[in-house]
Design an enzyme around this catalytic site. Structure first.
Site, mmCIF file in Angstrom:
data_model
loop_
_atom_site.group_PDB
_atom_site.id
_atom_site.type_symbol
_atom_site.label_atom_id
_atom_site.label_comp_id
_atom_site.label_asym_id
_atom_site.label_seq_id
_atom_site.Cartn_x
_atom_site.Cartn_y
_atom_site.Cartn_z
ATOM 1 N N GLU A 60 0.840 -1.207 0.000
ATOM 2 C CA GLU A 60 0.000 0.000 0.000
ATOM 3 C C GLU A 60 0.866 1.245 0.000
ATOM 4 O OE1 GLU A 60 -1.596 3.459 1.839
ATOM 5 O OE2 GLU A 60 -0.563 1.983 3.081
ATOM 6 N N ASP A 64 0.725 3.768 -3.114
ATOM 7 C CA ASP A 64 0.337 5.156 -2.878
ATOM 8 C C ASP A 64 1.258 6.106 -3.634
ATOM 9 O OD1 ASP A 64 -1.059 7.328 -1.209
ATOM 10 O OD2 ASP A 64 1.034 7.594 -0.639
ATOM 11 N N ASP A 133 -6.897 1.176 0.841
ATOM 12 C CA ASP A 133 -5.547 0.644 1.038
ATOM 13 C C ASP A 133 -5.297 -0.575 0.147
ATOM 14 O OD1 ASP A 133 -5.101 2.590 2.902
ATOM 15 O OD2 ASP A 133 -5.251 1.279 4.654
ATOM 16 N N GLU A 136 -4.625 0.510 -3.451
ATOM 17 C CA GLU A 136 -3.255 1.018 -3.582
ATOM 18 C C GLU A 136 -2.245 -0.124 -3.510
ATOM 19 O OE1 GLU A 136 -3.341 5.594 -2.031
ATOM 20 O OE2 GLU A 136 -3.176 4.043 -0.493
#
Length: 247
Positions: A60, A64, A133, A136
């Site tokens: 994650e 991101d 999350d 990502e």
């Protein structure tokens, strides 16, 4: 015939996870048009920290960063005359948890999440932060599996509709800011906000706030679960009145 002895709990859990991952692999190919070379990456991307084994937190983190870059590049190219602050607002609107969770919901991601027992019971597969999350994490997993180009193509495909309908940066400013700018642009005094009422118990209060523009003899009211949200609602209604969109 006897059904045989019950499965040992750890083995049963492993078997259930294997079934979920098998379905997830077919879902990835059908919905995201992607097949992992390293199956352990998509397994980890779908595993929440509440479940046993390696989870998706590190993926994650990586996803991101990849997402931020891809969306930054996209809004930079789509809004060639926008200032840095406007570009930041446009990017934030696209990559915030609410937007990511919406996309995750649209593609059915929640159905394939591997969650701990507690999260399952409390509906973790629908929780905004968990969905955001996990999405990502998938971006991070694709980046590790096939590189940046594959990750960018996946992100651009999932965000295509939102990028094609990109808002004007000015519309992303919160209503209080936009109302202030509207009044200042016409050399009028700033609005006055007043807390009129608070009802309900401490953990579930309802706030009523008024917004008054004295020079124009206009007043609106906002009701919400926090004072800030109530002020924003009152400001939004005031903007609609002043711009002629409401009687």
């Amino acid at each position: 015939a006897s059904a045989g002895p019950p499965l040992d709990p750890p083995y049963a859990a492993w078997q259930k996870r294997a079934t979920i991952l098998d379905k997830a692999e077919r879902w990835l190919e059908k919905t995201l048009h992607y097949r992992f070379d390293d199956a352990s990456l998509y397994s980890r991307a779908l595993t929440h920290r509440s479940a046993a084994g390696r989870n998706n937190e590190r993926l994650e983190f990586l996803g991101d960063a990849v997402l931020d870059f891809v969306i930054s590049e996209a809004v930079f190219n789509l809004r060639p005359d926008a200032a840095e602050g406007d570009l930041s607002r446009l990017r934030s609107a696209l990559v915030k948890d609410t937007s990511l969770a919406e996309i995750a919901g649209e593609i059915g991601l929640g159905e394939y999440l591997i969650l701990g027992r507690g999260e399952k019971k409390t509906g973790g597969h629908r929780r905004e932060s968990i969905l955001a999350d996990a999405l990502e994490a998938i971006f991070g997993a694709v980046f590790l599996d096939s590189g940046f180009r594959a990750a960018r193509e996946l992100i651009e495909r999932l965000f295509a509709e939102r990028l094609s309908n990109l808002s004007d940066a000015g519309d992303l400013r919160d209503p209080k800011t936009r109302l202030q700018e509207w009044l200042q642009g016409r050399k009028l005094a700033l609005p006055q906000y007043e807390l009129r009422d608070v009802t309900g118990k401490d953990h579930k209060q309802i706030f009523t706030v008024s917004c008054t523009v004295t020079e124009l003899s206009q007043e609106t009211e906002g009701i919400a679960s926090s004072r800030r949200k109530a002020e924003q609602k009152a400001a939004r209604d005031m903007l609609e009145i002043l711009s002629g969109n409401r009687p």
